[in-house]
Design a protein around this motif. Sequence first.
Motif, PDB file in Angstrom:
ATOM      1  N   THR A   1      -8.615  46.269 -65.446  1.00  0.00           N
ATOM      2  CA  THR A   1      -7.902  46.393 -66.521  1.00  0.00           C
ATOM      3  C   THR A   1      -8.688  46.571 -67.745  1.00  0.00           C
ATOM      4  N   TYR A   2      -8.781  47.535 -69.016  1.00  0.00           N
ATOM      5  CA  TYR A   2      -9.124  47.721 -70.398  1.00  0.00           C
ATOM      6  C   TYR A   2      -8.532  47.247 -71.512  1.00  0.00           C
ATOM      7  N   ARG A   3      -9.923  47.194 -71.741  1.00  0.00           N
ATOM      8  CA  ARG A   3      -9.619  46.467 -73.857  1.00  0.00           C
ATOM      9  C   ARG A   3      -9.892  47.812 -74.935  1.00  0.00           C
ATOM     10  N   ASN A   4      -8.693  47.838 -75.910  1.00  0.00           N
ATOM     11  CA  ASN A   4      -9.080  48.745 -77.289  1.00  0.00           C
ATOM     12  C   ASN A   4      -9.962  48.090 -77.865  1.00  0.00           C
ATOM     13  N   VAL A   5     -10.667  48.483 -77.386  1.00  0.00           N
ATOM     14  CA  VAL A   5     -12.640  47.848 -78.829  1.00  0.00           C
ATOM     15  C   VAL A   5     -12.451  48.551 -79.507  1.00  0.00           C
TER      16      VAL A   5
ATOM     17  N   SER B   1     -13.783  49.426 -69.352  1.00  0.00           N
ATOM     18  CA  SER B   1     -13.385  48.273 -68.029  1.00  0.00           C
ATOM     19  C   SER B   1     -15.055  48.130 -68.327  1.00  0.00           C
TER      20      SER B   1
ATOM     21  N   VAL C   1     -15.061  42.278 -79.204  1.00  0.00           N
ATOM     22  CA  VAL C   1     -14.311  43.088 -78.629  1.00  0.00           C
ATOM     23  C   VAL C   1     -13.499  43.738 -79.677  1.00  0.00           C
ATOM     24  N   GLN C   2     -13.029  42.727 -80.363  1.00  0.00           N
ATOM     25  CA  GLN C   2     -12.173  43.223 -81.871  1.00  0.00           C
ATOM     26  C   GLN C   2     -13.413  43.527 -82.686  1.00  0.00           C
TER      27      GLN C   2
ATOM     28  N   SER D   1     -15.877  35.750 -77.274  1.00  0.00           N
ATOM     29  CA  SER D   1     -15.264  37.244 -76.698  1.00  0.00           C
ATOM     30  C   SER D   1     -14.253  37.965 -76.935  1.00  0.00           C
TER      31      SER D   1
ATOM     32  N   PHE E   1     -11.029  52.769 -75.157  1.00  0.00           N
ATOM     33  CA  PHE E   1     -10.730  50.931 -74.142  1.00  0.00           C
ATOM     34  C   PHE E   1     -12.086  51.329 -73.467  1.00  0.00           C
TER      35      PHE E   1
ATOM     36  N   THR F   1     -18.796  43.818 -74.309  1.00  0.00           N
ATOM     37  CA  THR F   1     -17.459  43.298 -73.251  1.00  0.00           C
ATOM     38  C   THR F   1     -17.911  41.752 -72.944  1.00  0.00           C
TER      39      THR F   1
END
Length: 365
Positions: A303-307, A298, A22-23, A18, A296, A354
């Motif tokens: 909920t949002y992730r900086n990708v 979601s 994402v990173q 994960s 970002f 994601t």
Amino acid sequence: MKRRTLTSFRHLSFAFLSFYSVQSPAESGNKFGPILSTEIINPRQNVSFCHASTIAYRDGNLVAAWLAGSKEAAKDVGIWVARFSGGHWDDPVRVADGRSPDGEALTTINPVLFSPRSGPLMLFYNRGKLPADWHPLRITSLDGGRTWSKPTALGLGLSGPAKDKPVQLSNGIVISGSSTEDDGWSVHFERSVDGGTTWDVVYPPVGSHRVQAIQPAILDHGHGHLQALVRTKSGFVFSTRSRDWGKTWSGLSPLNIPNPNSGLDAVTLTDGRDLVVGNPLPYAEGKWDRHKLSVFISTDHQTYRNVLDIENQANHEFSYPAVIQSPDGLVHITYTWEKIHIKHVVLDPKRIRTPRQTLLLATVR
């Protein structure tokens, strides 16, 4: 004991996968990253100021528009348009200015392109320097942005889209995110049942604490469920929701995306995920830090992730993004580059993994 160890290993593997998936897209420049291309739209445009771009897809081509002139809010600031055809951006053409019917020279504000499923391509903008004096206008194009009509005023009481594109829902209804700034910041929506010809105003409820918010970006979650993300002075992006095709909206509530009082844009991808572009930096009263521009994602609309960081350079400005997804599935982002150019970035969202996708991968393995 073996079963417990295996289970722990699976949990650790999932957590690692994960994090990695994402990173890793943020490492732009590798051949597997999501960024397919970056380019300046207007490299030869001889102006001192560019800002507030917008982008649309029409008749098989991309169309972009933006403000340009001698300096921000100057009377010579007009709206310029360029088309992407034949594998390159055409030279920009000035299509509108702030000149009033009596000949008075005024500035122009925030152009917004909208490409409905039927009818002409539309370009909305405001004329006037101060928010209390803004006059919302619209021009249209019947040939994919090559030529444009004369401006016409929107109806009484309308503001037009504040910054981001209207969205046409599956039933044909068009929702536009609007806002006013002359009596404190306040968001509202303008709703059209005839493809954008006429509009009705819809206001979300105001809670006990009024949020200073403007420039809603609309997300379409299907079946009449909508979400709008807004720029605020509260340190974070806020959100409001509708479950009845935009007829009524909830009060504003914060999301986990930092916002330094800076414009953003968003799009619901064809795979159901939400993609947001903005400046995830701390808010500081009286300061305008927009040196980082990020994407970002979601999977739950909450909920949002900086990708991915598209830009990240201290003491510079990368701001006011616009984003669409073209029919081929690619994502197109335009934004202000140092207020002297407009930049265009193309992403492949399939390369942005994601946690939901990673969970499936870990289960299969």
